[in-house]
Design a protein around this motif. Structure first.
Motif, mmCIF file in Angstrom:
data_model
loop_
_atom_site.group_PDB
_atom_site.id
_atom_site.type_symbol
_atom_site.label_atom_id
_atom_site.label_comp_id
_atom_site.label_asym_id
_atom_site.label_seq_id
_atom_site.Cartn_x
_atom_site.Cartn_y
_atom_site.Cartn_z
ATOM 1 N N ALA A 86 -35.753 -10.507 49.311
ATOM 2 C CA ALA A 86 -35.276 -9.637 50.391
ATOM 3 C C ALA A 86 -33.758 -9.518 50.379
ATOM 4 O O ALA A 86 -33.199 -8.424 50.485
ATOM 5 C CB ALA A 86 -35.770 -10.143 51.744
ATOM 6 N N GLY A 87 -33.073 -10.638 50.210
ATOM 7 C CA GLY A 87 -31.612 -10.629 50.207
ATOM 8 C C GLY A 87 -31.033 -9.902 49.005
ATOM 9 O O GLY A 87 -30.312 -8.906 49.149
ATOM 10 N N PRO A 88 -31.355 -10.375 47.787
ATOM 11 C CA PRO A 88 -30.802 -9.725 46.591
ATOM 12 C C PRO A 88 -31.117 -8.230 46.519
ATOM 13 O O PRO A 88 -30.261 -7.435 46.172
ATOM 14 C CB PRO A 88 -31.489 -10.468 45.437
ATOM 15 C CG PRO A 88 -31.943 -11.754 46.000
ATOM 16 C CD PRO A 88 -32.100 -11.596 47.466
ATOM 17 N N SER A 139 -31.642 -6.225 48.952
ATOM 18 C CA SER A 139 -31.077 -5.458 50.070
ATOM 19 C C SER A 139 -29.793 -4.768 49.634
ATOM 20 O O SER A 139 -29.339 -3.822 50.258
ATOM 21 C CB SER A 139 -30.798 -6.360 51.273
ATOM 22 O OG SER A 139 -29.714 -7.229 50.997
ATOM 23 N N GLU A 140 -29.212 -5.246 48.520
ATOM 24 C CA GLU A 140 -27.996 -4.603 48.007
ATOM 25 C C GLU A 140 -28.341 -3.335 47.244
ATOM 26 O O GLU A 140 -27.487 -2.499 46.990
ATOM 27 C CB GLU A 140 -27.273 -5.554 47.047
ATOM 28 C CG GLU A 140 -26.949 -6.919 47.641
ATOM 29 C CD GLU A 140 -25.849 -6.847 48.666
ATOM 30 O OE1 GLU A 140 -24.892 -6.093 48.462
ATOM 31 O OE2 GLU A 140 -25.950 -7.554 49.696
#
Lengths: 86, 234
Positions: free
Chosen positions: A11-13, A15-16
Motif C-alpha cells: 500500500a505504501g510503496p 501509493s507513490e
C-alpha cells in the motif's frame, strides 16, 4: 525482513505510483492464471532495495518494484492483467 | 511521540500525534521511515491500534532480533522524538461497522498472534465505540502471559466480545490446559462456525497466518471471507 509478508505491505510503496489503493487491484497470474487481490500476494524484499511480488497460488513472480534514485521501475511481466476499481 | 507504555518484555505501545492526520479505519497501517546519519533509510509497516478521526494514534512494536527498525522504536525512542510516517494505508484488511451505509451485523472472528493483535484491537475498540451489535470473537495466541500486548484491556469485560487465550510456551498459574500451539481443534472450538458466515481477520507472523487461514478454509469458511495480514518472520 525475514520470509515474506503479503500485498497489504504494498500500500505504501504503490501509493507513490497509483492514485487508488493498489492493494485492492485484482491480478491475473500469467503463470497459473490464478485471479486474486494484490493484497493477498506474497511479498519479499524491502522498500529500500526492491520488492518481489509473487502469486499466492503458484509462487510465480507477478511484479518487481525496483526503487532507484531518479525513478521507480515497475516490472509487471508476470501479470496477464491488472484490474482496478472505478 | 507523545507517550509510551511497556507492553511486554520485548514490546511497547507508542502514542503519536500527527498534525494533519485525517483519521484512519480499523485495520489500517502506516509506513514508518528511519533515516540514519549517513542517509541509509529503512521503511517498515506498523498497524495502527486505534481507529477514528483522532490525530493521536497508537502503534505497538515488538523488538525483532537483528531488526533494523524495531530495536530503535522499542529501546531508544523517547517522548518528544519525531518520526517520519506515511499513511493511513490499506483498505482491504479493515472492518467497518457500516460498510455500505447499512449496519453490518455479521459476526466477526479475529485471530491473532503476538503483535498481530494490533489491527484486531483497532477493530475491537471501534466495535465498542460505534455501538455495533455484531458479535465479536477473538482467539489470541501468545508465548506466555508476559508476551501479550494490551492484556489488561483485552481481559476486561466487553459485551459482545468473547476472548480465547492460547499460551504456546508458558501458561498463567492454574491454567486448565498445558502450553501448546494453536491447533485445528482449538480453532474449531473457539471460533464461529462457517455456517454463521463470519467475517474473519487473521494477523500475525506469516507462518501462523497461513496455517490458521488454511484451517479456517478447511473448516468450511469461504476463502473470500477470510482476510489475512502477515507480519513477516516465521
Amino acid at each position: 525482513m525475514i520470509g515474506h509478508v503479503d500485498g497489504n505491505a504494498l500500500a505504501g510503496p504503490l501509493s507513490e505510483i497509483f492514485e487508488f489503493d493498489a492493494t485492492l487491484a485484482i491480478t491475473d497470474c500469467l503463470g497459473c492464471r490464478d485471479i486474486a487481490m494484490l493484497a493477498e500476494a506474497m511479498v519479499y524484499g524491502d522498500n529500500g532495495h526492491g520488492l518481489v511480488v509473487r502469486c499466492k497460488n503458484c509462487g510465480g513472480v507477478l511484479m518487481v518494484i525496483v526503487p532507484e534514485p531518479e525513478h521507480t521501475k515497475l516490472d509487471m511481466r508476470g501479470l496477464a492483467w491488472l484490474q482496478v476499481p472505478n | 511521540m507523545t507517550a509510551v507504555h511497556e507492553e511486554t518484555v520485548t514490546g511497547r505501545s507508542i502514542r503519536l500525534k500527527i498534525p494533519g492526520w485525517g483519521g484512519n479505519l480499523a485495520g489500517q497501517h502506516l509506513d514508518l521511515r528511519l533515516t540514519a546519519p549517513d542517509g541509509y533509510t529503512a521503511v517498515r509497516s506498523y498497524s495502527i491500534a486505534t481507529a477514528g478521526d483522532d490525530a493521536s494514534i497508537q502503534l505497538a512494536v515488538d523488538r525483532v532480533m537483528d531488526g533494523e527498525v524495531s530495536p530503535y522504536l522499542v529501546d531508544d525512542l523517547m517522548v518528544g522524538d519525531e518520526l517520519e510516517v506515511k499513511g493511513p494505508l490499506g483498505t482491504w484488511f479493515v472492518w467497518r461497522p457500516e460498510p455500505t451505509g447499512t449496519v453490518q451485523t455479521d459476526p466477526v472472528q479475529l485471530i491473532g498472534a503476538g503483535s498481530g493483535i494490533v489491527p484486531l484491537l483497532a477493530m475491537i475498540r471501534l466495535h465498542a465505540a460505534s455501538g455495533s451489535t455484531a458479535k465479536f470473537r477473538l482467539l489470541y495466541s501468545v508465548r506466555s502471559p508476559e508476551d501479550a500486548f494490551f492484556a489488561a484491556e483485552l481481559m476486561a469485560q466487553h459485551p459482545l466480545l468473547e476472548v480465547t487465550w492460547v499460551y504456546t510456551r508458558a501458561t498463567p498459574e492454574g491454567w486448565p490446559t498445558p502450553a501448546g500451539r494453536v491447533t485445528k481443534e482449538i480453532i474449531e472450538a473457539a471460533t464461529f462456525a462457517s455456517t454463521q458466515n463470519p467475517l474473519v481477520f487473521v494477523c500475525g507472523p506469516t507462518g501462523f497466518v497461513e496455517s490458521v487461514a488454511s484451517t479456517m478454509v478447511a473448516l468450511g469458511h469461504d476463502p473470500a471471507t477470510v482476510k489475512t495480514e502477515r507480519f513477516g518472520g516465521l
